[in-house]
Design a protein around this motif. Structure first.
Motif, PDB file in Angstrom:
ATOM      1  N   GLN A 156       0.820  -1.222   0.000  1.00 41.24           N
ATOM      2  CA  GLN A 156       0.000   0.000   0.000  1.00 41.24           C
ATOM      3  C   GLN A 156       0.855   1.274   0.000  1.00 41.24           C
ATOM      4  O   GLN A 156       0.684   2.148   0.853  1.00 41.24           O
ATOM      5  N   PRO A 157       1.754   1.401  -0.978  1.00 32.05           N
ATOM      6  CA  PRO A 157       2.579   2.609  -1.017  1.00 32.05           C
ATOM      7  C   PRO A 157       1.767   3.816  -1.472  1.00 32.05           C
ATOM      8  O   PRO A 157       0.744   3.678  -2.138  1.00 32.05           O
ATOM      9  N   GLY A 158       2.243   5.000  -1.137  1.00 30.62           N
ATOM     10  CA  GLY A 158       1.623   6.225  -1.611  1.00 30.62           C
ATOM     11  C   GLY A 158       2.119   6.602  -2.991  1.00 30.62           C
ATOM     12  O   GLY A 158       1.519   7.420  -3.684  1.00 30.62           O
ATOM     13  N   VAL A 159       3.226   5.993  -3.406  1.00 29.71           N
ATOM     14  CA  VAL A 159       3.828   6.253  -4.715  1.00 29.71           C
ATOM     15  C   VAL A 159       4.782   5.101  -5.025  1.00 29.71           C
ATOM     16  O   VAL A 159       5.327   4.480  -4.122  1.00 29.71           O
ATOM     17  N   VAL A 160       4.971   4.841  -6.314  1.00 29.47           N
ATOM     18  CA  VAL A 160       5.955   3.864  -6.771  1.00 29.47           C
ATOM     19  C   VAL A 160       6.949   4.626  -7.648  1.00 29.47           C
ATOM     20  O   VAL A 160       6.549   5.385  -8.524  1.00 29.47           O
ATOM     21  N   LEU A 161       8.240   4.424  -7.387  1.00 30.97           N
ATOM     22  CA  LEU A 161       9.300   5.031  -8.191  1.00 30.97           C
ATOM     23  C   LEU A 161      10.034   3.918  -8.928  1.00 30.97           C
ATOM     24  O   LEU A 161      10.598   3.025  -8.300  1.00 30.97           O
ATOM     25  N   LEU A 162       9.999   3.977 -10.251  1.00 29.23           N
ATOM     26  CA  LEU A 162      10.668   2.982 -11.083  1.00 29.23           C
ATOM     27  C   LEU A 162      12.060   3.472 -11.470  1.00 29.23           C
ATOM     28  O   LEU A 162      12.276   4.665 -11.625  1.00 29.23           O
ATOM     29  N   ASN A 163      12.958   2.513 -11.679  1.00 33.03           N
ATOM     30  CA  ASN A 163      14.293   2.811 -12.190  1.00 33.03           C
ATOM     31  C   ASN A 163      14.802   1.567 -12.899  1.00 33.03           C
ATOM     32  O   ASN A 163      14.931   0.519 -12.282  1.00 33.03           O
ATOM     33  N   GLY A 164      15.049   1.697 -14.184  1.00 33.28           N
ATOM     34  CA  GLY A 164      15.599   0.566 -14.929  1.00 33.28           C
ATOM     35  C   GLY A 164      14.614  -0.569 -15.113  1.00 33.28           C
ATOM     36  O   GLY A 164      15.007  -1.722 -15.240  1.00 33.28           O
ATOM     37  N   CYS A 165      13.361  -0.263 -15.150  1.00 35.08           N
ATOM     38  CA  CYS A 165      12.303  -1.263 -15.254  1.00 35.08           C
ATOM     39  C   CYS A 165      11.806  -1.325 -16.691  1.00 35.08           C
ATOM     40  O   CYS A 165      11.806  -0.322 -17.400  1.00 35.08           O
ATOM     41  N   ARG A 166      11.373  -2.474 -17.104  1.00 32.39           N
ATOM     42  CA  ARG A 166      10.714  -2.576 -18.407  1.00 32.39           C
ATOM     43  C   ARG A 166       9.437  -1.751 -18.381  1.00 32.39           C
ATOM     44  O   ARG A 166       8.938  -1.397 -17.318  1.00 32.39           O
ATOM     45  N   LEU A 167       8.896  -1.473 -19.548  1.00 35.42           N
ATOM     46  CA  LEU A 167       7.663  -0.694 -19.630  1.00 35.42           C
ATOM     47  C   LEU A 167       6.523  -1.411 -18.920  1.00 35.42           C
ATOM     48  O   LEU A 167       6.361  -2.627 -19.058  1.00 35.42           O
ATOM     49  N   LEU A 168       5.753  -0.641 -18.171  1.00 37.29           N
ATOM     50  CA  LEU A 168       4.543  -1.201 -17.576  1.00 37.29           C
ATOM     51  C   LEU A 168       3.439  -1.149 -18.619  1.00 37.29           C
ATOM     52  O   LEU A 168       3.290  -0.167 -19.346  1.00 37.29           O
ATOM     53  N   SER A 169       2.648  -2.207 -18.665  1.00 37.48           N
ATOM     54  CA  SER A 169       1.548  -2.267 -19.628  1.00 37.48           C
ATOM     55  C   SER A 169       0.454  -1.277 -19.241  1.00 37.48           C
ATOM     56  O   SER A 169       0.349  -0.851 -18.085  1.00 37.48           O
ATOM     57  N   LYS A 170      -0.389  -0.935 -20.214  1.00 39.88           N
ATOM     58  CA  LYS A 170      -1.526  -0.049 -19.944  1.00 39.88           C
ATOM     59  C   LYS A 170      -2.408  -0.664 -18.866  1.00 39.88           C
ATOM     60  O   LYS A 170      -2.901   0.047 -17.990  1.00 39.88           O
ATOM     61  N   ASP A 171      -2.602  -1.981 -18.930  1.00 35.88           N
ATOM     62  CA  ASP A 171      -3.433  -2.671 -17.941  1.00 35.88           C
ATOM     63  C   ASP A 171      -2.838  -2.544 -16.543  1.00 35.88           C
ATOM     64  O   ASP A 171      -3.545  -2.244 -15.579  1.00 35.88           O
ATOM     65  N   MET A 172      -1.542  -2.763 -16.425  1.00 35.52           N
ATOM     66  CA  MET A 172      -0.883  -2.659 -15.116  1.00 35.52           C
ATOM     67  C   MET A 172      -0.982  -1.236 -14.581  1.00 35.52           C
ATOM     68  O   MET A 172      -1.297  -1.033 -13.404  1.00 35.52           O
ATOM     69  N   LEU A 173      -0.729  -0.257 -15.427  1.00 35.93           N
ATOM     70  CA  LEU A 173      -0.819   1.144 -14.987  1.00 35.93           C
ATOM     71  C   LEU A 173      -2.226   1.482 -14.508  1.00 35.93           C
ATOM     72  O   LEU A 173      -2.398   2.168 -13.496  1.00 35.93           O
ATOM     73  N   ALA A 174      -3.223   0.983 -15.221  1.00 35.13           N
ATOM     74  CA  ALA A 174      -4.613   1.269 -14.847  1.00 35.13           C
ATOM     75  C   ALA A 174      -4.974   0.635 -13.505  1.00 35.13           C
ATOM     76  O   ALA A 174      -5.846   1.146 -12.794  1.00 35.13           O
ATOM     77  N   ARG A 175      -4.288  -0.424 -13.141  1.00 27.25           N
ATOM     78  CA  ARG A 175      -4.594  -1.144 -11.901  1.00 27.25           C
ATOM     79  C   ARG A 175      -3.737  -0.694 -10.708  1.00 27.25           C
ATOM     80  O   ARG A 175      -3.965  -1.142  -9.595  1.00 27.25           O
ATOM     81  N   MET A 176      -2.777   0.168 -10.961  1.00 26.56           N
ATOM     82  CA  MET A 176      -1.907   0.627  -9.873  1.00 26.56           C
ATOM     83  C   MET A 176      -2.715   1.474  -8.888  1.00 26.56           C
ATOM     84  O   MET A 176      -3.435   2.380  -9.302  1.00 26.56           O
ATOM     85  N   PRO A 177      -2.543   1.230  -7.598  1.00 30.39           N
ATOM     86  CA  PRO A 177      -3.333   1.947  -6.588  1.00 30.39           C
ATOM     87  C   PRO A 177      -2.759   3.308  -6.180  1.00 30.39           C
ATOM     88  O   PRO A 177      -3.276   3.943  -5.257  1.00 30.39           O
ATOM     89  N   CYS A 178      -1.693   3.738  -6.863  1.00 29.65           N
ATOM     90  CA  CYS A 178      -1.045   4.998  -6.501  1.00 29.65           C
ATOM     91  C   CYS A 178      -0.329   5.553  -7.728  1.00 29.65           C
ATOM     92  O   CYS A 178      -0.162   4.854  -8.723  1.00 29.65           O
ATOM     93  N   PRO A 179       0.119   6.809  -7.651  1.00 25.29           N
ATOM     94  CA  PRO A 179       0.897   7.351  -8.777  1.00 25.29           C
ATOM     95  C   PRO A 179       2.193   6.562  -8.985  1.00 25.29           C
ATOM     96  O   PRO A 179       2.800   6.068  -8.035  1.00 25.29           O
TER      97      PRO A 179
END
Length: 190
Positions: A50-73
């Motif tokens: 239950q993070p308030g934010v997720v910070l990516l670094n060096g990650c593959r692209l997140l799919s549109k579906d995954m982004l739509a399901r993320m519970p935070c920015p």
């Protein structure tokens, strides 16, 4: 890329020591391994934390579906100035393009594109003697720690303020070995 990293490992080690970069997880830091950033186990782990934010670094692209399901920015740390140097090796491409004033990094919101999300923070710096394509990202990480902390803090405080860098947009890829060698010999930018 791998050969360059091996040949220049001592330079990278000095850079890490000089800049006091932490390249290993902290002892008290929990690491959750997932098969894919787009897989259900990743989303499950994020929902559990239950993070308030997720910070990516060096990650593959997140799919549109995954982004739509993320519970935070979701934010991304990018080793390049976007939108001008989206994709791979942003610092290298800024230098080889005769644009050293855009040797820098960006923290941006993640959308379905490649480094196309709205810009939150940017910082510019300079490579140092001995830096190459194998160490530019470390150099950039060293001078951009503060913008990562600021961006995450802002989002957690409910302040998402974007900036328009007013730059053209282009996606870059790894240079071919021939381009890399030709450019290095011609310009001294390795």
């Amino acid at each position: 890329s791998r050969l360059g990293k091996r040949l220049l490992a001592s330079h990278a080690a000095r850079l890490i020591a000089e800049e006091k970069l932490e390249v290993e997880p902290r002892r008290d830091q929990e690491i959750i391994h997932v098969a894919s950033a787009n897989g259900p186990e990743c989303l499950e782990a994020i929902k559990k934390i239950q993070p308030g934010v997720v910070l990516l670094n060096g990650c593959r692209l997140l799919s549109k579906d995954m982004l739509a399901r993320m519970p935070c920015p979701v934010l991304n740390y990018h080793a390049g100035i976007t939108p001008k140097y989206r994709g791979m090796n942003g610092g290298y491409w800024a230098l080889t393009s005769g644009d050293p004033q855009n040797f820098g990094t960006t923290v941006h919101l993640v959308d379905a594109g490649v480094d196309t999300g709205a810009v939150l923070k940017q910082v510019r710096g300079q490579p140092k003697r001995g830096d190459t394509i194998s160490s530019y990202a470390l150099r950039q990480a060293a001078f951009s720690r503060d913008i990562c902390v600021e961006a995450v803090s802002d989002v957690l405080a409910g302040k998402i303020t974007t900036v328009d860098p007013g730059l053209p947009s282009q996606q870059w890829y790894h240079p071919t070995i021939w381009f890399y060698l030709w450019t290095g010999l011609r310009t001294g930018i390795w």
